[in-house]
Design a protein around this motif. Sequence first.
Motif, short mmCIF file in Angstrom:
data_model
loop_
_atom_site.label_atom_id
_atom_site.label_comp_id
_atom_site.label_asym_id
_atom_site.label_seq_id
_atom_site.Cartn_x
_atom_site.Cartn_y
_atom_site.Cartn_z
N GLY A 20 35.78 41.41 44.06
CA GLY A 20 35.60 42.10 42.79
C GLY A 20 36.79 41.98 41.87
O GLY A 20 36.64 41.76 40.66
N GLU A 21 37.98 42.12 42.40
CA GLU A 21 39.18 42.08 41.55
C GLU A 21 39.37 40.71 40.93
O GLU A 21 39.73 40.60 39.75
N VAL A 22 39.14 39.65 41.69
CA VAL A 22 39.28 38.30 41.12
C VAL A 22 38.18 38.07 40.08
O VAL A 22 38.44 37.52 39.00
N ALA A 23 36.96 38.50 40.38
CA ALA A 23 35.86 38.33 39.42
C ALA A 23 36.12 39.12 38.15
O ALA A 23 35.76 38.67 37.05
N GLU A 24 36.74 40.29 38.27
CA GLU A 24 37.06 41.08 37.08
C GLU A 24 38.07 40.35 36.19
O GLU A 24 37.93 40.32 34.96
N LEU A 25 39.08 39.75 36.80
CA LEU A 25 40.07 39.00 36.04
C LEU A 25 39.44 37.83 35.29
O LEU A 25 39.90 37.46 34.20
N GLU A 26 38.39 37.27 35.86
CA GLU A 26 37.74 36.10 35.27
C GLU A 26 36.45 36.46 34.53
O GLU A 26 35.65 35.57 34.21
N ALA A 27 36.26 37.74 34.23
CA ALA A 27 34.97 38.19 33.70
C ALA A 27 34.59 37.50 32.40
O ALA A 27 33.45 37.07 32.22
#
Length: 389
Positions: A22-29
Amino acid sequence: MATIVENKSLYEEIMQKAKRVGEVAELEAMEADRNATISQRVADIIREEEIHRLILPKEFGYPQLDWRTFVDMISKVGYYNLSASWLTYFFSAHNSWVCYYPKHIRDAVINQGGFVADVFAPIGKVKPVEGGYIVSGKYNFVSGINYCDWVGVGAIMQFEDNDKPERVGILLKVSDLEVVNTWDSLGLRGSGSNTLIVNDVFVKPDAILRFNKIVEKSQPPYEDFDQDYLYYNTPFYPGFYVGFAAMAVGGAERVVEEFEKHTAGRVRFSGVNEKDSPTSQRVLAKLKLELISAKALLTEYITMMETDKSGPYEGAKYKAIRAEIIEKCTQIGIKALLTLGGHSLLKGHPVELFARDLIAIATHITSLYEDGILGYGRHLFGVQTNIQG
């Protein structure tokens, strides 16, 4: 009756895996929003953490999750990014129907290690030929197909032991098909739900999965199977669809937190702090209560799955509860957006992004609110609905 976490240390481990995705996907949202797909990096993390293997039968050597842990994992990813949650859910759950195939097929797919996609809209054309069938069709909305090695597609077929045509799933290798980048949506843009072209592909009879047989009995047709496997011990369709509600709850929880944070720091032109406004105070209270209600309904849904096992169940009730959860979560996103005002409309504002994604979840055919509520009402009055969950 409370839903059960069977292994607390495993639960914490899985939540950490979900947080990492989730955290990586949030950074790349926003990058995913522009590209209409999650990145290779996010897909690789899902694979590295072996999330797509977490609800396999124990014969494959991976930890089987209970329903509470699986649902909370999907919600946890959803708290950070709903497109990533959508695919985390799909890449996990899609192995479930593979596990109903004969051993040589299920072993080939699972041991190969690739992600599995599906689009079971029964629009494919199937023609009998010597030794099997020729399959053709154009399938839209094939989520995560950019990163998948296998896909299940839908069709209608007639079998000798059934006087009516029935819906089937057909397992194919993505390398034999054409993927067309057509995904340009309001929300869930990172899901990469592109179009798949199946053009006269040969399949053997054992690649055909008859869903009617699974609905009749959640356990597989062969004798030697994992008695503890989740999907062999719950009504199949409710278990297969639970992730839509789970991710919606995770996204709605994030929206409520963002609403509270942005309201606390907001000052009107008049100089009044918005947190002192009775309007925003009431809205925050309402959002919190709706989230509590959605979570309680999700717990009830899990409890029903744990109780119903593989016997008779109320498919219309499952669908209505799921629709109600997703409706509540979607309205949380919309209400927060409208109350925060114009600055929350800016591209990349978390409430703007989550509201769009929640709306997209609510448009999925298994989430449609009016269908779900009407079906349950008809069921309550004794009308045969044929809703399977």
